[in-house]
Write a protein that holds these residues in place. Structure first.
Motif: not given
Length: 146
Positions: A18-25, A62-65
């Motif tokens: 989910x974090x990766x998807x939101x970061x890409x958006x 995002x890396x912190x998350x």
């Protein structure tokens, strides 16, 4: 890997995905905003710098998350190793029979949510070797069809 650790791995994978998807958006939105800035102002260098700064800043967040997610997973797995921690993923996981009892042990039925979980992400669980994965079966009234 036991089922408790399997559940932790599943949740960590879900959060990470989910974090990766939101970061890409987020990165896509930043790039589109910078394209708009460049088109409106005609300043490609300014737009590029703004985009790089925003992407760098969001990457740190995002890396912190993701780091928090990994740390929580590690702590959850350590807690599951504690003898005081019990995660009942079986409906009848507590067997009340003592060694003196002549009765056979109670059968352990999977938690009622386990088949639902496998219906949604069963292939993922199977591919990861997660112990929450259960084999697919075709049953009618809890029995294989005749």
């Amino acid at each position: 890997m036991d089922k408790g650790k399997g559940l932790v791995d599943l949740l960590q994978s879900a959060v990470d995905g989910g974090v990766q998807a939101v970061r890409q958006v987020h990165v896509t939105m930043i790039k589109e905003s910078c394209d708009t800035i460049q088109a409106l102002l005609g300043e490609p260098k300014a737009a590029k710098i703004i985009g790089e700064v925003q992407i760098a800043g969001s990457t740190v967040v995002y890396e912190a998350i993701r780091l928090v997610n990994r740390t929580v997973g590690t702590l959850a797995k350590a807690a599951l190793l504690s003898p005081r921690m019990v995660v009942p993923l079986e409906e009848d996981s507590i067997n009340t029979n003592t060694p003196d009892t002549a009765e056979p042990p109670l059968p352990q039925k999977p938690h009622p949510l386990l088949p639902i979980l496998n219906g949604i992400v069963g292939d993922f669980l199977h591919n990861k070797g997660n112990p929450l994965a259960i084999p697919m079966e075709l049953l009618h009234r809890s029995e294989p069809p005749q």
